[in-house]
Write an enzyme that holds these catalytic residues in place. Structure first.
Site, short mmCIF file in Angstrom:
data_model
loop_
_atom_site.label_atom_id
_atom_site.label_comp_id
_atom_site.label_asym_id
_atom_site.label_seq_id
_atom_site.Cartn_x
_atom_site.Cartn_y
_atom_site.Cartn_z
N LYS A 48 -2.35 5.32 -0.31
CA LYS A 48 -2.45 5.98 -1.70
C LYS A 48 -3.62 4.78 -2.17
CE LYS A 48 -0.73 7.83 -5.63
NZ LYS A 48 -2.26 7.47 -6.33
N CYS A 130 -11.24 9.91 -9.43
CA CYS A 130 -9.85 10.38 -10.01
C CYS A 130 -10.20 10.61 -11.45
CB CYS A 130 -9.08 9.03 -10.04
SG CYS A 130 -7.28 9.58 -10.78
#
Length: 311
Positions: A48, A130
């Site tokens: 992650k 992101c």
């Protein structure tokens, strides 16, 4: 019949398969990472994306299945950089890429200076893309800022480092980002992250389906495959040969993996389909890819990688 060879290379490490998990899917906790480590036909893992501090992410609901993909506004929930660094130093049993995400250029420098001073020698991926952090832009859409960050990073960073990129939609943008990336000794680019700021409407309820940002979220799954393939192809054509291309986006079948590799991908990540189907996805995809290669008479990935024909 000759055995089909799916082996691939991760910066000098031989992998049994070209398949990766997409960072963000089933890779947040120690238990999830260990699940990946024990998943056959997953060649390597990606953690992650880790931020300096642990993050809860955006409020629920923040993921929604669509017939042709998904929309999410996760907001980088993760257990923090220290947790993932400790995992790759102490726990990993399968080749792993450590993904780190910076909420600012200063954060990126802080993270990578700490990594440079650490005992970790493996590959790292700096997430510049992101789309779901409220109030924060995607750094890699600012070519000059990306250049400044990478210039500072490579003034001190000497370990293997790649970057995760957002999708680009204009040929000039491919030219501009490649000109920046080619200046630096990057191991790889990972393309694409989700297509940012899509919107889905539940017509029955007359409302959006995710909470943060008024329902705007990142698109993944089948619908993004053409964009992902275009980014893999365009970047492979423009980047230095020394920079590997990791293809991410839209994979639901062995044919999609084949297409990514045909466009020039060295490795291929799977995200949304794992959310829908579970970790058994990787076994199915590997068998489907082998069947396509056998039908075409290919014995290894190198037989067709980057050999997309034009009309």
């Amino acid at each position: 019949m000759t055995e089909i060879d799916l082996s691939a290379d991760l910066f000098g490490q031989t992998l049994t398969s070209p398949l990766l998990n997409a960072s963000g899917v089933h890779c947040q906790t120690k238990e999830e990472l260990n699940d990946l480590a024990n998943t056959s036909n997953l060649g390597a893992m990606v953690t992650k994306s880790a931020t300096l501090q642990a993050r809860e992410g955006n409020p629920n609901p923040r993921y929604y299945d669509l017939e042709n993909g998904s929309i999410n506004s996760m907001g980088l929930p993760n257990l923090g950089y220290d947790f993932y660094l400790d995992y790759v130093l102490q726990e990993q049993t399968k080749p792993t890429i450590l993904s780190v995400a910076a909420l600012s250029a200063a954060d990126a420098i802080t993270l990578l200076k700490d990594l440079q001073a650490s005992d970790y020698q493996g590959p790292t991926e700096l997430n510049l893309s992101c789309p779901n952090i409220v109030g924060e832009p995607q750094l890699a859409y600012d070519f000059e800022a990306t250049d400044r960050v990478l210039s500072e990073v490579f003034s001190f960073y000497t370990k293997p480092l790649g970057v995760k990129l957002p999708p680009y939609f204009d040929l000039v943008h491919f030219d501009k980002i490649a000109a920046v990336l080619n200046k630096y000794p990057l191991t790889h680019v990972n393309t694409i992250n989700s297509i940012g700021n899509g919107l889905w409407v539940d017509v029955d309820q007359e409302q959006v389906v995710t909470k943060a940002k008024g329902g705007f979220g990142g698109l993944g799954g089948t619908m993004v495959l053409p964009t992902a393939l275009a980014n893999v192809r365009a970047l492979r054509q423009r980047l230095n040969d020394s920079i590997k291309v990791l293809g991410t986006g839209g994979v639901t079948s062995g044919a999609d993996i084949f297409a990514h590799i045909l466009c020039g991908a060295d490795l291929v990540s799977v995200g949304t389909q794992v959310m829908k189907e579970g970790l058994g996805t990787y076994d199915r995809l590997a068998e489907e890819l082998k069947a396509i290669m056998a039908e075409k008479g290919y014995q290894s990935l190198a037989d067709f990688r980057g050999k997309l024909k034009e009309l």
